[in-house]
Motif scaffolding. Structure first.
Motif, PDB file in Angstrom:
ATOM      1  N   ALA A 176       0.857  -1.185   0.000  1.00 52.76           N
ATOM      2  CA  ALA A 176       0.000   0.000   0.000  1.00 52.76           C
ATOM      3  C   ALA A 176       0.895   1.238   0.000  1.00 52.76           C
ATOM      4  O   ALA A 176       2.062   1.183   0.384  1.00 52.76           O
ATOM      5  CB  ALA A 176      -0.893   0.002   1.235  1.00 52.76           C
ATOM      6  N   ARG A 177       0.333   2.333  -0.443  1.00 52.91           N
ATOM      7  CA  ARG A 177       1.058   3.601  -0.448  1.00 52.91           C
ATOM      8  C   ARG A 177       0.705   4.411   0.795  1.00 52.91           C
ATOM      9  O   ARG A 177       1.534   5.164   1.316  1.00 52.91           O
ATOM     10  CB  ARG A 177       0.656   4.363  -1.706  1.00 52.91           C
ATOM     11  CG  ARG A 177       1.075   5.807  -1.737  1.00 52.91           C
ATOM     12  CD  ARG A 177       0.484   6.494  -2.958  1.00 52.91           C
ATOM     13  NE  ARG A 177       0.913   7.874  -2.972  1.00 52.91           N
ATOM     14  CZ  ARG A 177       0.318   8.835  -2.293  1.00 52.91           C
ATOM     15  NH1 ARG A 177      -0.745   8.580  -1.551  1.00 52.91           N
ATOM     16  NH2 ARG A 177       0.773  10.072  -2.338  1.00 52.91           N
ATOM     17  N   ALA A 178      -0.524   4.258   1.251  1.00 55.52           N
ATOM     18  CA  ALA A 178      -1.021   5.097   2.345  1.00 55.52           C
ATOM     19  C   ALA A 178      -1.999   4.281   3.174  1.00 55.52           C
ATOM     20  O   ALA A 178      -2.540   3.288   2.698  1.00 55.52           O
ATOM     21  CB  ALA A 178      -1.726   6.314   1.767  1.00 55.52           C
ATOM     22  N   GLY A 179      -2.229   4.694   4.379  1.00 53.23           N
ATOM     23  CA  GLY A 179      -3.200   4.020   5.232  1.00 53.23           C
ATOM     24  C   GLY A 179      -4.137   5.042   5.844  1.00 53.23           C
ATOM     25  O   GLY A 179      -3.892   6.252   5.766  1.00 53.23           O
ATOM     26  N   LYS A 180      -5.195   4.525   6.473  1.00 49.07           N
ATOM     27  CA  LYS A 180      -6.160   5.414   7.116  1.00 49.07           C
ATOM     28  C   LYS A 180      -5.451   6.247   8.186  1.00 49.07           C
ATOM     29  O   LYS A 180      -4.726   5.695   9.012  1.00 49.07           O
ATOM     30  CB  LYS A 180      -7.239   4.535   7.767  1.00 49.07           C
ATOM     31  CG  LYS A 180      -8.448   5.264   8.253  1.00 49.07           C
ATOM     32  CD  LYS A 180      -9.614   4.282   8.437  1.00 49.07           C
ATOM     33  CE  LYS A 180     -10.860   5.030   8.910  1.00 49.07           C
ATOM     34  NZ  LYS A 180     -10.868   5.227  10.355  1.00 49.07           N
ATOM     35  N   GLY A 181      -5.631   7.540   8.126  1.00 52.71           N
ATOM     36  CA  GLY A 181      -5.001   8.401   9.122  1.00 52.71           C
ATOM     37  C   GLY A 181      -3.521   8.656   8.873  1.00 52.71           C
ATOM     38  O   GLY A 181      -2.859   9.328   9.662  1.00 52.71           O
ATOM     39  N   GLY A 182      -2.985   8.093   7.787  1.00 59.53           N
ATOM     40  CA  GLY A 182      -1.557   8.265   7.479  1.00 59.53           C
ATOM     41  C   GLY A 182      -1.291   9.575   6.741  1.00 59.53           C
ATOM     42  O   GLY A 182      -2.030  10.551   6.889  1.00 59.53           O
ATOM     43  N   THR A 183      -0.253   9.555   5.926  1.00 65.15           N
ATOM     44  CA  THR A 183       0.174  10.805   5.282  1.00 65.15           C
ATOM     45  C   THR A 183      -0.161  10.841   3.786  1.00 65.15           C
ATOM     46  O   THR A 183       0.387  11.656   3.047  1.00 65.15           O
ATOM     47  CB  THR A 183       1.697  11.004   5.449  1.00 65.15           C
ATOM     48  OG1 THR A 183       2.366   9.868   4.876  1.00 65.15           O
ATOM     49  CG2 THR A 183       2.101  11.149   6.900  1.00 65.15           C
ATOM     50  N   GLY A 184      -1.067   9.957   3.343  1.00 62.27           N
ATOM     51  CA  GLY A 184      -1.334   9.846   1.910  1.00 62.27           C
ATOM     52  C   GLY A 184      -1.756  11.136   1.240  1.00 62.27           C
ATOM     53  O   GLY A 184      -1.458  11.358   0.061  1.00 62.27           O
ATOM     54  N   ALA A 185      -2.464  12.005   1.970  1.00 63.94           N
ATOM     55  CA  ALA A 185      -2.958  13.244   1.353  1.00 63.94           C
ATOM     56  C   ALA A 185      -1.903  14.342   1.337  1.00 63.94           C
ATOM     57  O   ALA A 185      -2.116  15.395   0.740  1.00 63.94           O
ATOM     58  CB  ALA A 185      -4.202  13.728   2.096  1.00 63.94           C
ATOM     59  N   ALA A 186      -0.781  14.092   2.014  1.00 66.76           N
ATOM     60  CA  ALA A 186       0.290  15.101   2.043  1.00 66.76           C
ATOM     61  C   ALA A 186       1.303  14.779   0.952  1.00 66.76           C
ATOM     62  O   ALA A 186       1.507  13.612   0.602  1.00 66.76           O
ATOM     63  CB  ALA A 186       0.965  15.088   3.411  1.00 66.76           C
ATOM     64  N   LYS A 187       1.936  15.817   0.428  1.00 67.27           N
ATOM     65  CA  LYS A 187       2.975  15.568  -0.582  1.00 67.27           C
ATOM     66  C   LYS A 187       4.293  15.514   0.176  1.00 67.27           C
ATOM     67  O   LYS A 187       5.000  16.508   0.326  1.00 67.27           O
ATOM     68  CB  LYS A 187       2.945  16.685  -1.632  1.00 67.27           C
ATOM     69  CG  LYS A 187       3.508  16.259  -2.969  1.00 67.27           C
ATOM     70  CD  LYS A 187       3.048  17.194  -4.071  1.00 67.27           C
ATOM     71  CE  LYS A 187       3.807  16.996  -5.367  1.00 67.27           C
ATOM     72  NZ  LYS A 187       3.675  15.669  -5.964  1.00 67.27           N
ATOM     73  N   THR A 188       4.576  14.335   0.694  1.00 73.56           N
ATOM     74  CA  THR A 188       5.762  14.151   1.541  1.00 73.56           C
ATOM     75  C   THR A 188       6.609  13.005   0.994  1.00 73.56           C
ATOM     76  O   THR A 188       6.063  12.011   0.482  1.00 73.56           O
ATOM     77  CB  THR A 188       5.347  13.890   3.007  1.00 73.56           C
ATOM     78  OG1 THR A 188       6.518  13.762   3.806  1.00 73.56           O
ATOM     79  CG2 THR A 188       4.487  12.642   3.157  1.00 73.56           C
ATOM     80  N   GLY A 189       7.904  13.166   1.083  1.00 76.53           N
ATOM     81  CA  GLY A 189       8.835  12.216   0.483  1.00 76.53           C
ATOM     82  C   GLY A 189       8.563  10.776   0.847  1.00 76.53           C
ATOM     83  O   GLY A 189       8.715   9.882   0.001  1.00 76.53           O
TER      84      GLY A 189
END
Ligand code: PLP
Ligand code: COI
Length: 365
Positions: free
Chosen positions: A198-211
């Protein structure tokens, strides 16, 4: 993180130090002739420093070159970093424009909040682009599909190994002349479905443009290349489609409805938002809603889905021609909407069509 004094700060005075080793006109022209994405950089960069207490200060345009970082700089250990991607386009009359910088300014502020970094005032964000174009404007290429890709980024520079938000942060903008992101221009790309990662998880940083999100995408992206695919697509834990490693995804249905995933853990793309606006203005119904892998595959099989495409600043619009997983390989239907919207969007960006929505900002005046 941001004090009232920071948000009140509307602009900064930028000190300009010219690069004594700036490329000659001939060297620059040679570098601009066929730049591969992200390999050639201009002569200068912008830097602004933030410290807890002083806020944003020391705004400067300086020669492009290596940064000196303490080995204990927090970014090297805990990845407290965010970035943006935005382009400058040369119009036929020579003027230089960028596209919806207010959106990127707002997004880097959202990314900053999620990564516990200080928020850069939107006006300083835009001013930093102007300052760089003021010295490196000649680096904005004029060829078809060429542009100057601007990469603003911010990271924790404080030398400190304790785990907490850094008290010293750097914001920089570098610039790189680019042509088409995918070799072969707008020809359909093939997509590998990441079933194991997965690239992102619930509550993670998926919506941020972070390295870190991009670091997490590298292994599945390498898998995609091994499978002969150009890009990787990620699902959420419920089997809903999220996005590609560096692009959003859009589906076109038989009745003209345009659908893109709604999810709190994907990057809200400015290209996507703009294309959906153009589609809505043409009379298409536009929906942002969860769409599962099953709905995608069944929709393609039944003919309900007539087109699938990816979009982002770097790649603009890329029709998807194949979806491949461990146990299947589905050809994807291609239609005309993706390329029509791509044409309309780029016509606005390059000044070939009137900008009726106020999306462009002139940077060189
Ligand atoms: N999703 C991801 C993960 C991206 O890296 C990008 C590129 O910036 C996008 C989507 C598209 O965003 P935008 O259209 O603002 O460039
Ligand atoms: C962009 O499109 O600006 C991005 O940041 C994507 C990246 C993969 C180049």
């Amino acid at each position: 993180m941001t004090s009232p004094a920071d948000t009140a700060l509307a602009s900064l005075e930028f000190a300009v130090t010219r690069n004594p080793a700036a490329r000659t006109d001939a060297e620059r022209e040679a570098a601009l002739s066929d730049p591969a994405f992200g390999t050639v950089f201009t002569d200068h960069m912008v830097g602004v420093t933030w410290t807890d207490g002083e806020g944003w200060h020391d705004a400067r345009v300086q020669p492009y070159g290596p940064l000196s970082l303490d080995p204990a700089a927090a970014v090297l250990h805990y990845g407290q970093e965010i970035f943006e991607g935005i382009k400058a386009y040369r119009h036929a009359d020579g003027s230089v424009h960028t596209f919806r910088p207010d959106r990127n300014a707002a997004r880097i502020q959202r990314s900053a909040r999620r990564l516990a970094l200080p928020e850069l005032p939107a006006d300083v964000f835009t001013q930093s682009l102007r300052e760089l174009i003021a010295v490196d404007g000649a680096w904005v290429p004029a060829g078809d599909d060429q542009s100057l890709y601007l990469r603003p980024f911010m990271f924790a520079s404080e030398p400190f190994l304790g785990v907490r938000p850094a008290k010293e942060v750097g914001f920089y903008v570098i610039a790189s002349p680019v042509g088409a992101y995918f070799k072969g221009g707008a020809k359909p790309v093939s997509i590998w479905l990441s079933e194991d990662y997965a690239r992102a998880g619930k509550g993670g940083t998926g919506a941020a443009k972070t390295g870190g999100n991009y670091a997490a995408s590298l292994l599945p992206q390498a898998e995609a290349y091994e499978q002969g695919c150009d890009q990787v697509v990620f699902l959420d834990a419920d089997g809903n489609v999220e996005e590609l490693g560096g692009m959003n995804i859009v589906f076109v249905f038989k009745d003209g409805t345009v659908v893109t995933p709604a999810s709190p853990s994907i990057l809200e793309g400015i290209t996507r938002e703009s294309l959906l606006q153009l589609a809505a203005d043409r009379g298409h119904t536009v929906q942002q809603r969860p769409i599962s892998l099953d709905e995608w595959r069944q929709g393609v099989a039944s003919g309900d889905i007539v087109e699938v495409f990816a979009c982002g600043t770097a790649a603009v619009v890329a029709p998807i021609g194949q979806l491949k997983g461990h146990a299947f390989s589905d050809p994807q239907p291609t239609g005309s909407l993706a390329l029509e919207l791509r044409q309309e969007l780029t016509d606005i960006q390059y000044g070939r069509r009137e900008d009726t929505r106020g999306w462009l900002l002139r940077l060189d005046a």
